[in-house]
Design a protein around this motif. Structure first.
Motif, PDB file in Angstrom:
ATOM      1  N   VAL A 185      35.348  21.306  -8.740  1.00 56.00           N
ATOM      2  CA  VAL A 185      36.627  20.617  -9.395  1.00 56.00           C
ATOM      3  C   VAL A 185      37.702  21.358  -8.564  1.00 56.00           C
ATOM      4  O   VAL A 185      37.848  22.745  -7.938  1.00 56.00           O
ATOM      5  N   LEU A 186      38.778  20.592  -8.207  1.00 54.76           N
ATOM      6  CA  LEU A 186      40.016  21.164  -7.391  1.00 54.76           C
ATOM      7  C   LEU A 186      41.298  21.149  -8.676  1.00 54.76           C
ATOM      8  O   LEU A 186      41.218  20.201  -9.408  1.00 54.76           O
ATOM      9  N   GLU A 187      41.923  21.833  -8.249  1.00 56.45           N
ATOM     10  CA  GLU A 187      43.423  21.921  -8.892  1.00 56.45           C
ATOM     11  C   GLU A 187      44.405  21.152  -8.082  1.00 56.45           C
ATOM     12  O   GLU A 187      44.828  21.506  -7.107  1.00 56.45           O
ATOM     13  N   LEU A 188      44.716  19.914  -8.530  1.00 62.01           N
ATOM     14  CA  LEU A 188      45.868  19.155  -7.698  1.00 62.01           C
ATOM     15  C   LEU A 188      47.005  19.247  -8.435  1.00 62.01           C
ATOM     16  O   LEU A 188      47.215  19.287  -9.537  1.00 62.01           O
ATOM     17  N   ALA A 189      48.198  19.760  -7.696  1.00 62.71           N
ATOM     18  CA  ALA A 189      49.596  19.850  -8.069  1.00 62.71           C
ATOM     19  C   ALA A 189      50.522  19.062  -7.263  1.00 62.71           C
ATOM     20  O   ALA A 189      50.416  18.977  -6.054  1.00 62.71           O
ATOM     21  N   TRP A 190      51.615  18.837  -7.952  1.00 62.95           N
ATOM     22  CA  TRP A 190      52.676  17.773  -7.138  1.00 62.95           C
ATOM     23  C   TRP A 190      53.943  18.258  -7.631  1.00 62.95           C
ATOM     24  O   TRP A 190      54.046  18.717  -8.604  1.00 62.95           O
ATOM     25  N   GLY A 246      49.348  19.177  -3.099  1.00 62.28           N
ATOM     26  CA  GLY A 246      48.194  19.905  -2.555  1.00 62.28           C
ATOM     27  C   GLY A 246      47.368  20.308  -3.469  1.00 62.28           C
ATOM     28  O   GLY A 246      47.319  19.913  -4.769  1.00 62.28           O
ATOM     29  N   ALA A 247      46.147  20.784  -3.006  1.00 62.94           N
ATOM     30  CA  ALA A 247      44.918  20.845  -4.020  1.00 62.94           C
ATOM     31  C   ALA A 247      44.393  22.415  -3.413  1.00 62.94           C
ATOM     32  O   ALA A 247      44.388  22.742  -2.613  1.00 62.94           O
ATOM     33  N   VAL A 248      43.828  23.148  -4.561  1.00 67.21           N
ATOM     34  CA  VAL A 248      43.366  24.526  -4.502  1.00 67.21           C
ATOM     35  C   VAL A 248      42.014  24.394  -4.992  1.00 67.21           C
ATOM     36  O   VAL A 248      41.407  23.660  -5.949  1.00 67.21           O
ATOM     37  N   SER A 249      40.854  25.226  -4.353  1.00 64.12           N
ATOM     38  CA  SER A 249      39.895  25.549  -5.047  1.00 64.12           C
ATOM     39  C   SER A 249      39.900  26.820  -5.839  1.00 64.12           C
ATOM     40  O   SER A 249      40.135  27.782  -5.012  1.00 64.12           O
ATOM     41  N   ARG A 250      39.681  26.909  -6.881  1.00 69.38           N
ATOM     42  CA  ARG A 250      40.067  28.269  -7.837  1.00 69.38           C
ATOM     43  C   ARG A 250      38.892  28.637  -8.708  1.00 69.38           C
ATOM     44  O   ARG A 250      38.012  27.755  -8.996  1.00 69.38           O
ATOM     45  N   SER A 251      38.582  29.818  -8.429  1.00 72.50           N
ATOM     46  CA  SER A 251      37.498  30.781  -8.967  1.00 72.50           C
ATOM     47  C   SER A 251      38.346  31.601  -9.979  1.00 72.50           C
ATOM     48  O   SER A 251      39.313  31.544 -10.170  1.00 72.50           O
ATOM     49  N   GLU A 252      37.536  32.573 -10.729  1.00 74.92           N
ATOM     50  CA  GLU A 252      38.140  33.375 -11.589  1.00 74.92           C
ATOM     51  C   GLU A 252      39.121  34.515 -10.933  1.00 74.92           C
ATOM     52  O   GLU A 252      40.153  34.742 -11.607  1.00 74.92           O
ATOM     53  N   ALA A 253      38.807  34.705  -9.881  1.00 71.52           N
ATOM     54  CA  ALA A 253      39.550  35.780  -8.912  1.00 71.52           C
ATOM     55  C   ALA A 253      40.244  35.325  -7.689  1.00 71.52           C
ATOM     56  O   ALA A 253      41.200  35.936  -7.182  1.00 71.52           O
ATOM     57  N   THR A 254      39.840  34.056  -7.265  1.00 71.40           N
ATOM     58  CA  THR A 254      40.125  33.827  -5.795  1.00 71.40           C
ATOM     59  C   THR A 254      40.965  32.361  -5.951  1.00 71.40           C
ATOM     60  O   THR A 254      40.006  31.469  -6.728  1.00 71.40           O
ATOM     61  N   THR A 307      43.399  27.201  -0.694  1.00 70.59           N
ATOM     62  CA  THR A 307      43.875  25.891  -0.499  1.00 70.59           C
ATOM     63  C   THR A 307      42.751  25.006   0.160  1.00 70.59           C
ATOM     64  O   THR A 307      42.080  25.471   1.052  1.00 70.59           O
ATOM     65  N   ALA A 308      42.445  23.830  -0.508  1.00 72.39           N
ATOM     66  CA  ALA A 308      41.635  23.104   0.039  1.00 72.39           C
ATOM     67  C   ALA A 308      42.191  22.185   1.062  1.00 72.39           C
ATOM     68  O   ALA A 308      42.453  20.730   0.727  1.00 72.39           O
ATOM     69  N   ASP A 309      42.511  22.718   2.176  1.00 74.18           N
ATOM     70  CA  ASP A 309      42.951  21.733   3.245  1.00 74.18           C
ATOM     71  C   ASP A 309      42.033  20.574   3.697  1.00 74.18           C
ATOM     72  O   ASP A 309      42.508  19.604   4.338  1.00 74.18           O
ATOM     73  N   GLN A 334      33.885  23.595   3.924  1.00 69.28           N
ATOM     74  CA  GLN A 334      35.197  24.026   4.557  1.00 69.28           C
ATOM     75  C   GLN A 334      36.096  25.339   3.942  1.00 69.28           C
ATOM     76  O   GLN A 334      36.785  25.854   4.720  1.00 69.28           O
ATOM     77  N   ILE A 335      35.587  25.424   2.789  1.00 71.24           N
ATOM     78  CA  ILE A 335      36.234  26.603   1.983  1.00 71.24           C
ATOM     79  C   ILE A 335      35.415  27.631   2.674  1.00 71.24           C
ATOM     80  O   ILE A 335      36.327  28.740   2.678  1.00 71.24           O
ATOM     81  N   PHE A 336      34.270  27.777   2.904  1.00 68.91           N
ATOM     82  CA  PHE A 336      33.682  29.092   3.501  1.00 68.91           C
ATOM     83  C   PHE A 336      34.288  29.174   4.671  1.00 68.91           C
ATOM     84  O   PHE A 336      34.565  30.416   5.162  1.00 68.91           O
TER      85      PHE A 336
END
Length: 498
Positions: A183-188, A200-208, A211-213, A266-268
């Protein structure tokens, strides 16, 4: 066959034999109250099926339409998790590994690096950082060669169910390598002067948060209506999201990842670069036998994962368990439908005395309007699960407390703290299911299965569904509100009546 197996089967068959109720007069009174609750919420009798039984002996305490098939939705995760626990074992862990071909010289891996997925349903950014730390500890600061992601352990899918809406977060892609539940967090936000939309979109976990470029974001050339605020697309360059020109000035949404393994790789790569390790652009590949291990992350044991899956009802996690359990010691499966069929076959083998006629498990998660189950079948599954305490597995403790804790708290205050509810719910448009275990006012341990389905309305929705839209059908919210109220009232009645 073990003595335990004989005992389980002997107990379960009681659910299928005609039995007189323990107190016929009391049962008639409870049934009348249940009928009144159903009528008060405006549900026809045929749309509500249930079965309540005593866990000590399988004696049926109350039932209605117990052999009518309904949509189980996420309630289907209960047999899936029991299947996974038996086939994989409670202490099974999902492994994600770093493997290499080549030599490490002066901080450089002269060769290829592989990020190999093992189907970890809970892999998060922090776990990738753990692997990157191990890569660093092995002296690798740069890969002079190629960087591969290996998703060969599981089938690769761009969505869990192609007949469900494409842009909803509960319908992501799946592979052996998944990250943050895909799941990605999409924001505009729209520039107040120019009107231009930045997103933009971010890949979010509990602590980190990263940006999902890798996910391209663009505008739809024309509006598709308010029901289509954003739209996914998969092309040669990867995954894209197209935003509607009708979007609000500012907003955010959770959207599904479609190319799961590529996104994780890609996130890795980005996290590695942030730690000072340079990797090539990732590409798909399979680690050759004998590759050198450079790092490994193991998940929590399956029994702990099951508790989380049953509590949060994550579809991706359930499908991964179903697939891995289906392939454990058996031929590979190529689809979620096939894993659902193997779970159903396992139930028939485990409890051959049960009446499994009409049982249909379309996948492992319940994300399908095609699945069918009766209250009696679900009760049998619960009874079998309860019997596993003799093997040290406490199935009721794996299930969640109800969301209506305020109501339960009032009942406990008035009738005793010993009243408890542990269960699993299932929700899909025009269908609600709830089943689990009760400690009642009378001191009984009771199992229950409750189904509420309007199959006609669901069929109309399925026939008219536009998978690009993300809006609920007309009347669905009101229907579900009534169903949840009936569920709460019925379970409260059973808590106080037995």
């Amino acid at each position: 066959m073990s003595k335990l197996r004989h005992l389980c089967l002997a107990l379960i068959v009681l659910l299928w034999l005609p039995q007189p109720p323990a107190a016929a007069g009391d049962t008639a009174s409870i049934k009348a109250k249940a009928d009144a609750l159903v009528a008060a919420q405006g549900f026809p009798t045929a749309q509500v099926g249930y079965l309540v039984f005593d866990l000590s002996d399988g004696n049926i305490l109350l039932e209605q339409n117990a052999d009518r098939a309904y949509i189980p939705a996420s309630l289907q995760k209960v047999p899936t998790m029991l299947y996974g626990l038996e086939r994989l074992g409670p202490w099974h862990r999902f492994s994600t590994r770093l493997l290499a071909q080549g030599k490490i010289t002066n901080g450089k891996l002269v060769g290829d690096l592989y990020l190999k997925g093992g189907g970890d349903p809970f892999l998060a950014n922090e776990d990738l950082l753990e692997l990157i730390g191990q890569l660093n500890a092995n002296g690798v600061r740069e890969v002079v060669g190629r960087f591969f992601y290996d998703e060969s352990a599981l089938p690769s899918l761009t969505e869990l169910n192609p007949t469900q809406p494409r842009a909803v977060s509960y319908n992501p892609g799946l592979s052996a390598l998944n990250l943050n539940f895909n799941v990605l967090e999409l924001a505009w936000a729209r520039d107040p002067k120019t009107g231009a939309l930045a997103a933009g979109a971010v890949s979010r976990s509990e602590a980190t948060e990263v940006t999902a470029d890798s996910v391209a974001i663009a505008m739809l050339p024309t509006s598709r209506g308010k029901a289509v605020p954003y739209l996914p697309s998969i092309g040669p360059e990867g995954e894209s999201w197209f935003l509607s020109p009708e979007l609000s000035k500012k907003g955010q949404a959770r959207v599904p990842v479609k190319l799961a393994a590529l996104n994780a790789a890609q996130i890795f790569r980005k996290l590695a670069l942030m730690q000072g390790i340079s990797l090539p652009v990732p590409q798909a590949g399979i680690a050759p036998p004998g590759s050198r291990p450079l790092g490994e992350h193991e998940s929590v044991p399956l029994v702990e994962a099951v508790k989380l899956i049953l509590r949060y009802s994550n579809n991706l996690s359930a499908e991964i368990v179903a697939l891995l359990a289906s392939m454990h010691g058996q031929a590979p499966v190529s689809s979620l439908q096939e894993s659902g069929q193997r779970i159903a076959a396992w139930l028939r083998q485990r409890v051959p005395q049960g009446d499994w006629q009409g049982l249909l498990l379309a996948n492992g998660s319940g994300l399908s309007s095609l699945s069918r189950m009766t209250a009696r079948q679900m009760a049998t599954i619960l009874f079998y699960g309860y019997s596993l305490h003799r093997q040290g597995l406490d199935v009721p403790s794996l299930m969640a407390k109800p969301r209506w804790r305020k109501t339960l708290g009032k009942l406990q205050k008035k009738h005793g703290k010993h009243l408890t509810v542990r269960g699993k719910s299932g929700t899909i448009y025009f269908s609600r299911a709830y089943a689990g275990y009760l400690d009642t006012k009378g001191g009984r341990k009771v199992g229950f299965a409750l189904f509420i389905s309007d199959l006609n309305q669901r069929q109309v929705y399925d026939q008219t569904l536009n998978i690009d839209q993300v809006v609920a059908p007309a009347g669905a919210a009101g229907w579900m509100k009534r169903a949840k109220k009936l569920e709460r009232e019925m379970v409260s009645l059973w808590l106080l009546s037995f």
